[in-house]
Motif scaffolding. Structure first.
Motif, PDB file in Angstrom:
ATOM      1  N   GLY A  57      20.243  32.645  32.423  1.00 48.56           N
ATOM      2  CA  GLY A  57      21.636  31.981  32.814  1.00 48.56           C
ATOM      3  C   GLY A  57      21.066  30.623  33.508  1.00 48.56           C
ATOM      4  N   ASP A  58      22.123  30.329  34.189  1.00 45.07           N
ATOM      5  CA  ASP A  58      21.811  29.020  35.140  1.00 45.07           C
ATOM      6  C   ASP A  58      21.963  29.261  36.788  1.00 45.07           C
ATOM      7  OD1 ASP A  58      24.905  29.440  35.466  1.00 45.07           O
ATOM      8  OD2 ASP A  58      24.919  28.282  33.488  1.00 45.07           O
ATOM      9  N   SER A  59      22.665  28.324  37.645  1.00 43.81           N
ATOM     10  CA  SER A  59      22.674  28.756  39.093  1.00 43.81           C
ATOM     11  C   SER A  59      23.606  29.730  39.201  1.00 43.81           C
ATOM     12  CB  SER A  59      22.801  27.358  39.747  1.00 43.81           C
ATOM     13  OG  SER A  59      24.097  26.830  39.019  1.00 43.81           O
ATOM     14  N   ILE A  60      24.650  29.925  38.374  1.00 44.66           N
ATOM     15  CA  ILE A  60      25.724  30.861  38.633  1.00 44.66           C
ATOM     16  C   ILE A  60      24.965  32.274  38.403  1.00 44.66           C
ATOM     17  CG2 ILE A  60      27.710  32.063  37.682  1.00 44.66           C
ATOM     18  CD1 ILE A  60      28.127  29.151  38.870  1.00 44.66           C
ATOM     19  N   THR A 152      32.140  30.737  33.784  1.00 42.89           N
ATOM     20  CA  THR A 152      33.246  30.704  34.832  1.00 42.89           C
ATOM     21  C   THR A 152      33.919  29.651  35.000  1.00 42.89           C
ATOM     22  OG1 THR A 152      31.270  30.359  36.365  1.00 42.89           O
ATOM     23  CG2 THR A 152      31.888  32.662  36.037  1.00 42.89           C
ATOM     24  N   PRO A 153      35.168  29.508  35.561  1.00 46.87           N
ATOM     25  CA  PRO A 153      36.187  28.407  35.864  1.00 46.87           C
ATOM     26  C   PRO A 153      35.350  27.640  36.876  1.00 46.87           C
ATOM     27  CG  PRO A 153      37.088  30.349  36.486  1.00 46.87           C
ATOM     28  CD  PRO A 153      35.865  30.857  35.855  1.00 46.87           C
ATOM     29  N   VAL A 154      35.921  26.340  36.831  1.00 45.00           N
ATOM     30  CA  VAL A 154      35.504  25.484  37.994  1.00 45.00           C
ATOM     31  C   VAL A 154      36.614  25.348  38.955  1.00 45.00           C
ATOM     32  CG1 VAL A 154      33.729  24.413  36.871  1.00 45.00           C
ATOM     33  CG2 VAL A 154      35.625  23.339  36.460  1.00 45.00           C
ATOM     34  N   LYS A 155      36.552  24.841  40.153  1.00 45.11           N
ATOM     35  CA  LYS A 155      37.509  24.558  41.013  1.00 45.11           C
ATOM     36  C   LYS A 155      38.188  23.184  40.644  1.00 45.11           C
ATOM     37  CE  LYS A 155      38.682  24.285  46.176  1.00 45.11           C
ATOM     38  NZ  LYS A 155      38.005  24.654  47.591  1.00 45.11           N
ATOM     39  N   ASP A 186      30.747  40.274  28.495  1.00 44.06           N
ATOM     40  CA  ASP A 186      31.244  40.606  30.224  1.00 44.06           C
ATOM     41  C   ASP A 186      32.117  39.365  30.473  1.00 44.06           C
ATOM     42  OD1 ASP A 186      31.262  40.622  33.024  1.00 44.06           O
ATOM     43  OD2 ASP A 186      29.259  40.372  33.243  1.00 44.06           O
ATOM     44  N   ASP A 187      33.260  39.569  30.860  1.00 42.53           N
ATOM     45  CA  ASP A 187      34.465  38.535  31.018  1.00 42.53           C
ATOM     46  C   ASP A 187      34.286  37.821  32.278  1.00 42.53           C
ATOM     47  OD1 ASP A 187      36.204  36.407  30.741  1.00 42.53           O
ATOM     48  OD2 ASP A 187      37.855  37.956  30.417  1.00 42.53           O
ATOM     49  N   GLN A 188      33.345  37.098  32.914  1.00 49.38           N
ATOM     50  CA  GLN A 188      33.108  36.576  34.086  1.00 49.38           C
ATOM     51  C   GLN A 188      34.322  35.634  34.241  1.00 49.38           C
ATOM     52  OE1 GLN A 188      31.046  37.129  36.680  1.00 49.38           O
ATOM     53  NE2 GLN A 188      30.216  39.087  35.634  1.00 49.38           N
ATOM     54  N   TYR A 189      34.743  34.760  33.256  1.00 44.21           N
ATOM     55  CA  TYR A 189      35.803  33.788  33.665  1.00 44.21           C
ATOM     56  C   TYR A 189      36.922  34.615  33.970  1.00 44.21           C
ATOM     57  CZ  TYR A 189      38.973  29.982  32.547  1.00 44.21           C
ATOM     58  OH  TYR A 189      40.008  28.953  32.612  1.00 44.21           O
ATOM     59  N   GLY A 190      37.246  35.586  33.151  1.00 42.01           N
ATOM     60  CA  GLY A 190      38.578  36.318  33.417  1.00 42.01           C
ATOM     61  C   GLY A 190      38.542  36.935  34.863  1.00 42.01           C
ATOM     62  N   LEU A 191      37.277  37.209  35.277  1.00 42.74           N
ATOM     63  CA  LEU A 191      37.057  37.952  36.756  1.00 42.74           C
ATOM     64  C   LEU A 191      37.487  36.835  37.810  1.00 42.74           C
ATOM     65  CD1 LEU A 191      36.031  40.007  38.662  1.00 42.74           C
ATOM     66  CD2 LEU A 191      33.785  39.205  38.416  1.00 42.74           C
ATOM     67  N   MET A 192      36.758  35.403  37.706  1.00 45.13           N
ATOM     68  CA  MET A 192      36.591  34.518  38.728  1.00 45.13           C
ATOM     69  C   MET A 192      37.860  33.849  38.687  1.00 45.13           C
ATOM     70  SD  MET A 192      34.198  35.771  40.079  1.00 45.13           S
ATOM     71  CE  MET A 192      33.941  34.780  41.665  1.00 45.13           C
ATOM     72  N   VAL A 193      38.733  33.461  37.569  1.00 42.99           N
ATOM     73  CA  VAL A 193      39.948  32.909  37.586  1.00 42.99           C
ATOM     74  C   VAL A 193      41.021  33.564  38.480  1.00 42.99           C
ATOM     75  CG1 VAL A 193      41.278  33.892  35.696  1.00 42.99           C
ATOM     76  CG2 VAL A 193      41.241  31.531  36.108  1.00 42.99           C
ATOM     77  N   ARG A 194      40.676  34.740  38.671  1.00 39.25           N
ATOM     78  CA  ARG A 194      41.656  35.566  39.521  1.00 39.25           C
ATOM     79  C   ARG A 194      41.153  35.515  41.085  1.00 39.25           C
ATOM     80  NH1 ARG A 194      40.482  39.575  35.581  1.00 39.25           N
ATOM     81  NH2 ARG A 194      39.438  40.851  37.197  1.00 39.25           N
ATOM     82  N   HIS A 195      40.251  34.830  41.444  1.00 35.91           N
ATOM     83  CA  HIS A 195      39.672  34.631  42.871  1.00 35.91           C
ATOM     84  C   HIS A 195      39.360  33.149  43.163  1.00 35.91           C
ATOM     85  CE1 HIS A 195      39.303  38.976  43.171  1.00 35.91           C
ATOM     86  NE2 HIS A 195      38.995  39.237  41.950  1.00 35.91           N
ATOM     87  N   PRO A 196      40.363  32.566  43.267  1.00 36.05           N
ATOM     88  CA  PRO A 196      40.236  30.997  43.344  1.00 36.05           C
ATOM     89  C   PRO A 196      39.901  30.513  44.989  1.00 36.05           C
ATOM     90  CG  PRO A 196      42.647  31.443  43.353  1.00 36.05           C
ATOM     91  CD  PRO A 196      41.748  32.625  42.917  1.00 36.05           C
ATOM     92  N   GLY A 197      39.853  31.720  45.852  1.00 37.44           N
ATOM     93  CA  GLY A 197      39.691  31.618  47.136  1.00 37.44           C
ATOM     94  C   GLY A 197      37.979  31.819  47.618  1.00 37.44           C
ATOM     95  N   PHE A 198      37.246  31.844  46.350  1.00 42.81           N
ATOM     96  CA  PHE A 198      35.867  32.311  46.535  1.00 42.81           C
ATOM     97  C   PHE A 198      34.941  31.068  46.222  1.00 42.81           C
ATOM     98  CE2 PHE A 198      36.057  37.456  45.930  1.00 42.81           C
ATOM     99  CZ  PHE A 198      36.420  37.561  47.131  1.00 42.81           C
ATOM    100  N   TYR A 199      35.593  30.069  46.066  1.00 44.10           N
ATOM    101  CA  TYR A 199      34.515  28.936  45.863  1.00 44.10           C
ATOM    102  C   TYR A 199      34.112  28.664  46.731  1.00 44.10           C
ATOM    103  CZ  TYR A 199      36.460  28.338  40.894  1.00 44.10           C
ATOM    104  OH  TYR A 199      36.888  28.661  39.775  1.00 44.10           O
ATOM    105  N   MET A 200      32.629  28.185  46.817  1.00 40.70           N
ATOM    106  CA  MET A 200      31.729  27.524  47.832  1.00 40.70           C
ATOM    107  C   MET A 200      31.749  26.013  47.658  1.00 40.70           C
ATOM    108  SD  MET A 200      27.780  28.257  48.681  1.00 40.70           S
ATOM    109  CE  MET A 200      27.365  27.995  47.055  1.00 40.70           C
ATOM    110  N   HIS A 204      30.314  26.517  42.189  1.00 45.24           N
ATOM    111  CA  HIS A 204      29.559  27.696  42.578  1.00 45.24           C
ATOM    112  C   HIS A 204      30.499  28.488  43.595  1.00 45.24           C
ATOM    113  CE1 HIS A 204      26.350  24.608  41.601  1.00 45.24           C
ATOM    114  NE2 HIS A 204      25.972  26.159  41.247  1.00 45.24           N
ATOM    115  N   PHE A 205      30.113  29.792  43.671  1.00 46.41           N
ATOM    116  CA  PHE A 205      30.908  30.707  44.556  1.00 46.41           C
ATOM    117  C   PHE A 205      30.181  31.035  45.876  1.00 46.41           C
ATOM    118  CE2 PHE A 205      31.943  31.337  40.295  1.00 46.41           C
ATOM    119  CZ  PHE A 205      33.384  31.059  40.175  1.00 46.41           C
ATOM    120  N   LYS A 206      31.089  31.548  46.916  1.00 48.22           N
ATOM    121  CA  LYS A 206      30.498  32.032  48.149  1.00 48.22           C
ATOM    122  C   LYS A 206      29.801  33.427  47.843  1.00 48.22           C
ATOM    123  CE  LYS A 206      34.418  30.174  50.736  1.00 48.22           C
ATOM    124  NZ  LYS A 206      35.690  30.622  51.318  1.00 48.22           N
ATOM    125  N   PRO A 207      28.963  33.541  48.812  1.00 48.78           N
ATOM    126  CA  PRO A 207      28.279  35.090  48.473  1.00 48.78           C
ATOM    127  C   PRO A 207      29.150  36.200  48.130  1.00 48.78           C
ATOM    128  CG  PRO A 207      27.342  33.854  50.446  1.00 48.78           C
ATOM    129  CD  PRO A 207      28.619  33.488  49.999  1.00 48.78           C
TER     130      PRO A 207
END
Length: 226
Positions: A57-60, A152-155, A186-200, A204-207
């Protein structure tokens, strides 16, 4: 004796051949970003009795790798190949093959996504490159179970990218390939679109976000571990 009529057709043929060659070269040319990088991680000690898992993958991917490594400790040897190189760039094929040759192990599971780079390539070019990308993964990991992770989606969108519109278009193109190739998703887009508060930041996302991703990655992988 070559007639003028024949010479004309030869000239036209050569012109067409040169045009096709130039188009192929243009389509396969690298379009590097301002900063290019690769990041490779391997186990400190490889347990020969355990299956080998590769995350591509990449940095994600690089950010959720530690969670996957920890969750699968004692159950699998976990490797990482992450890079800024994207689909459409001919370097990716060479880099993956060089990495596999260097490691010299048989990968049992490959979980992959290289979707957060390469915005200089159109969605059409991205889609056209995907079958070759899958073929390379099958070549470096013969017989392995493949799992594709959606990008994954972007903010916040940026120009020329990424944007969620472009990400969704690329995910849709990739999903068609996965369906045709019978590859797990593995639907990582579907997972993270439900957690907009986790962006760093905008991408990228917080730990805690990366940890959440890693746990879903493990859930996708562990069903294929023997």
């Amino acid at each position: 004796m070559i007639r003028r009529h024949d010479m004309l057709w030869v000239a036209i043929g050569l012109s067409a051949l040169l045009c096709v060659s130039a188009c192929v070269q243009a389509q396969s040319a690298s379009r590097p970003e301002v900063t290019e990088w690769t990041w490779e991680v391997r186990p400190d000690q490889v347990d020969q009795k355990l299956p080998n898992v590769l995350l591509v993958g990449d940095s994600i991917t690089r950010n959720y790798f530690p969670e996957v490594q920890q969750e699968l400790k004692g159950r699998a040897n976990v490797y990482l190949f992450a890079a800024s190189t994207s689909l459409g760039d001919p370097r990716l094929d060479r880099q993956l093959k060089d990495f596999a040759a260097l490691e010299g192990v048989t990968f049992n599971v490959v979980h992959f996504n290289n979707g957060m780079h390469g915005w200089a390539y159109s969605e059409k070019e991205y889609a056209a490159s995907f079958p070759g990308y899958v073929a390379t993964l099958r070549q470096i990991a013969v017989g392995a179970h493949l799992i594709w992770a959606s990008t994954t989606p972007v903010k916040k969108a940026s120009t020329p990218g990424p944007s969620n519109e472009r990400i969704e278009a690329r995910n849709a193109e990739a999903l068609q390939v996965m369906t045709h190739e019978s590859i797990a998703v593995d639907d990582q887009y579907g997972l993270m679109v439900r957690h907009p508060g986790f962006y760093m930041d905008d991408v990228h996302f917080k730990p805690e976000g990366s940890s959440l991703q890693g746990k879903q990655v493990v859930g996708a992988i562990e069903k294929y571990l023997k």
